[in-house]
Scaffold this active site. Sequence first.
Site, PDB file in Angstrom:
ATOM      1  N   SER A 158       1.010  -1.184  -0.092  1.00 23.04           N
ATOM      2  CA  SER A 158       0.213  -0.178  -0.314  1.00 23.04           C
ATOM      3  C   SER A 158       1.015   0.812  -0.497  1.00 23.04           C
ATOM      4  O   SER A 158       1.999   1.012   0.563  1.00 23.04           O
ATOM      5  CB  SER A 158      -0.382   0.344   1.375  1.00 23.04           C
ATOM      6  OG  SER A 158      -1.331   1.433   1.550  1.00 23.04           O
ATOM      7  N   PRO A 162       0.557   6.236   3.917  1.00 24.77           N
ATOM      8  CA  PRO A 162       1.030   6.340   5.210  1.00 24.77           C
ATOM      9  C   PRO A 162       0.613   6.064   6.579  1.00 24.77           C
ATOM     10  O   PRO A 162       1.033   5.905   6.812  1.00 24.77           O
ATOM     11  CB  PRO A 162       1.567   8.148   5.035  1.00 24.77           C
ATOM     12  CG  PRO A 162       0.677   8.996   4.319  1.00 24.77           C
ATOM     13  CD  PRO A 162      -0.262   7.801   3.040  1.00 24.77           C
ATOM     14  N   GLY A 163      -1.186   6.475   6.163  1.00 19.71           N
ATOM     15  CA  GLY A 163      -1.874   6.351   7.839  1.00 19.71           C
ATOM     16  C   GLY A 163      -1.542   5.116   7.954  1.00 19.71           C
ATOM     17  O   GLY A 163      -1.247   4.589   9.362  1.00 19.71           O
ATOM     18  N   ASP A 214      -7.240  -5.021   1.669  1.00 18.71           N
ATOM     19  CA  ASP A 214      -8.307  -4.572   0.640  1.00 18.71           C
ATOM     20  C   ASP A 214      -9.479  -4.736   2.139  1.00 18.71           C
ATOM     21  O   ASP A 214     -10.035  -5.514   2.647  1.00 18.71           O
ATOM     22  CB  ASP A 214      -8.533  -5.816  -0.072  1.00 18.71           C
ATOM     23  CG  ASP A 214      -9.571  -4.716  -1.925  1.00 18.71           C
ATOM     24  OD1 ASP A 214      -8.440  -3.499  -1.887  1.00 18.71           O
ATOM     25  OD2 ASP A 214     -10.323  -5.932  -1.919  1.00 18.71           O
ATOM     26  N   SER A 215     -10.498  -3.530   1.347  1.00 19.47           N
ATOM     27  CA  SER A 215     -11.885  -3.657   2.358  1.00 19.47           C
ATOM     28  C   SER A 215     -12.586  -2.203   1.702  1.00 19.47           C
ATOM     29  O   SER A 215     -12.766  -1.931   0.550  1.00 19.47           O
ATOM     30  CB  SER A 215     -11.959  -2.137   3.381  1.00 19.47           C
ATOM     31  OG  SER A 215     -11.123  -1.272   3.025  1.00 19.47           O
ATOM     32  N   GLY A 217     -14.170   8.345   3.056  1.00 22.25           N
ATOM     33  CA  GLY A 217     -15.513   7.615   2.314  1.00 22.25           C
ATOM     34  C   GLY A 217     -16.915   7.438   2.830  1.00 22.25           C
ATOM     35  O   GLY A 217     -17.018   9.173   3.177  1.00 22.25           O
ATOM     36  N   TYR A 218     -17.031   6.675   3.704  1.00 23.54           N
ATOM     37  CA  TYR A 218     -19.170   6.473   3.418  1.00 23.54           C
ATOM     38  C   TYR A 218     -19.402   6.708   4.801  1.00 23.54           C
ATOM     39  O   TYR A 218     -20.409   6.801   5.191  1.00 23.54           O
ATOM     40  CB  TYR A 218     -19.436   5.432   3.071  1.00 23.54           C
ATOM     41  CG  TYR A 218     -19.068   4.811   1.576  1.00 23.54           C
ATOM     42  CD1 TYR A 218     -19.950   4.925   0.316  1.00 23.54           C
ATOM     43  CD2 TYR A 218     -18.306   4.074   1.475  1.00 23.54           C
ATOM     44  CE1 TYR A 218     -20.078   4.777  -0.645  1.00 23.54           C
ATOM     45  CE2 TYR A 218     -17.740   4.068  -0.440  1.00 23.54           C
ATOM     46  CZ  TYR A 218     -18.460   3.939  -1.079  1.00 23.54           C
ATOM     47  OH  TYR A 218     -18.301   3.757  -2.452  1.00 23.54           O
ATOM     48  N   ARG A 236     -11.281  -2.912   9.990  1.00 28.00           N
ATOM     49  CA  ARG A 236     -10.113  -3.020   9.853  1.00 28.00           C
ATOM     50  C   ARG A 236      -8.908  -2.976  11.328  1.00 28.00           C
ATOM     51  O   ARG A 236      -8.350  -4.192  11.383  1.00 28.00           O
ATOM     52  CB  ARG A 236      -9.165  -1.689   8.998  1.00 28.00           C
ATOM     53  CG  ARG A 236      -8.002  -1.863   8.505  1.00 28.00           C
ATOM     54  CD  ARG A 236      -7.827  -0.417   7.416  1.00 28.00           C
ATOM     55  NE  ARG A 236      -8.795   0.704   7.955  1.00 28.00           N
ATOM     56  CZ  ARG A 236      -9.223   1.319   6.767  1.00 28.00           C
ATOM     57  NH1 ARG A 236      -9.761   0.460   5.286  1.00 28.00           N
ATOM     58  NH2 ARG A 236     -10.208   2.097   7.035  1.00 28.00           N
TER      59      ARG A 236
HETATM   60  P1  IMP Z   1      -9.082   0.942   0.653  1.00 28.59           P
HETATM   61  O1  IMP Z   1      -9.273  -1.090   1.067  1.00 28.59           O
HETATM   62  O2  IMP Z   1      -9.034   1.074   1.185  1.00 28.59           O
HETATM   63  O3  IMP Z   1      -8.625   1.400  -0.575  1.00 28.59           O
HETATM   64  O4  IMP Z   1     -10.351   1.228   0.633  1.00 28.59           O
HETATM   65  C1  IMP Z   1     -11.977   0.667  -0.055  1.00 28.59           C
HETATM   66  C2  IMP Z   1     -12.848   1.980  -0.561  1.00 28.59           C
HETATM   67  O5  IMP Z   1     -13.626   1.105   0.653  1.00 28.59           O
HETATM   68  C3  IMP Z   1     -12.725   3.359   0.297  1.00 28.59           C
HETATM   69  O6  IMP Z   1     -12.005   4.376  -0.863  1.00 28.59           O
HETATM   70  C4  IMP Z   1     -13.490   3.718   1.207  1.00 28.59           C
HETATM   71  O7  IMP Z   1     -14.987   3.881  -0.233  1.00 28.59           O
HETATM   72  C5  IMP Z   1     -14.156   2.584   1.537  1.00 28.59           C
HETATM   73  N1  IMP Z   1     -13.533   2.536   2.725  1.00 28.59           N
HETATM   74  C6  IMP Z   1     -12.860   1.382   3.658  1.00 28.59           C
HETATM   75  N2  IMP Z   1     -12.934   1.631   5.069  1.00 28.59           N
HETATM   76  C7  IMP Z   1     -13.492   2.575   5.151  1.00 28.59           C
HETATM   77  C8  IMP Z   1     -13.416   3.658   6.637  1.00 28.59           C
HETATM   78  O8  IMP Z   1     -13.326   2.989   7.490  1.00 28.59           O
HETATM   79  N3  IMP Z   1     -14.446   4.091   6.248  1.00 28.59           N
HETATM   80  C9  IMP Z   1     -15.054   4.886   5.112  1.00 28.59           C
HETATM   81  N4  IMP Z   1     -14.982   4.323   3.594  1.00 28.59           N
HETATM   82  C10 IMP Z   1     -13.938   2.971   4.239  1.00 28.59           C
END
Ligand code: IMP
Length: 200
Positions: free
Chosen positions: A8, A11-12, A69-70, A157-158, A185
């Site tokens: 990834s 930085p966080g 991945d999330s 995000g959301y 997470r």
């Molecule tokens: P990534 O896996 O960090 O790339 O996250 C994928 C996407 O999922 C992000 O861009 C957000 O749209 C959403 N997402 C994942 N985790 C969170 C969260 O903790 N809060 C809000 N949106 C999230």
Amino acid sequence: MKRLVLASGNPGKLREFGQLLAPFDFEVLPQSAFDVPEAEEPHITFVENAIAKARHAARLTGLPALADDSGLCVPALGGAPGVFSARYGQLSPDQPKSDAKNNEKLLADLAGVTDRRAHYVAVLVLMRHVDDPQPVITEGEWHGEIIATPRGAGGFGYDPYFLVPGTGLTAAELPHEEKNRHSHRGKALAQLIERLRLGM
Ligand code: IMP
């Protein structure tokens, strides 16, 4: 200290994973330190994408690799936005990713839908080497519901639309440490640490 590459550029995440894995003798390094380009994420499940990212980083660095991945899943929408969470509102692949557009599309899709339940998902994959037949895989979920009016300035995000049951607050209104304790997470990471502690 064992070196571990994080698949990834965030930085966080680097800071958080670095702090939590230091007691296990892991020094967490970003994949950018090895000029590893971002991996493709072609799959429709979180676990497949996390495996692809970890394997890509392990292959290009020769080091153990950690990937996550999330995203957000809404059962009434068949699990969408799912793995497309980061780019849900994009009309074409060349448009920049936008939280505002993603939220706009989510609310439009949920117009008139009474079942507003939603959950965040995070999958972590720790691959000891590129051919590891048994990577450590953990998954965390965080359940809530999607409200129509955004609240709160924290998170990303959301989060401003994600109401956390029992608190009356959205994920964007929760203090940072509180979010980390309850979030998808945070749960996936706690499980990963438990697995490492048990020597698995
Ligand atoms: P990534 O896996 O960090 O790339 O996250 C994928 C996407 O999922 C992000 O861009 C957000 O749209 C959403 N997402 C994942 N985790 C969170 C969260 O903790 N809060 C809000 N949106 C999230």
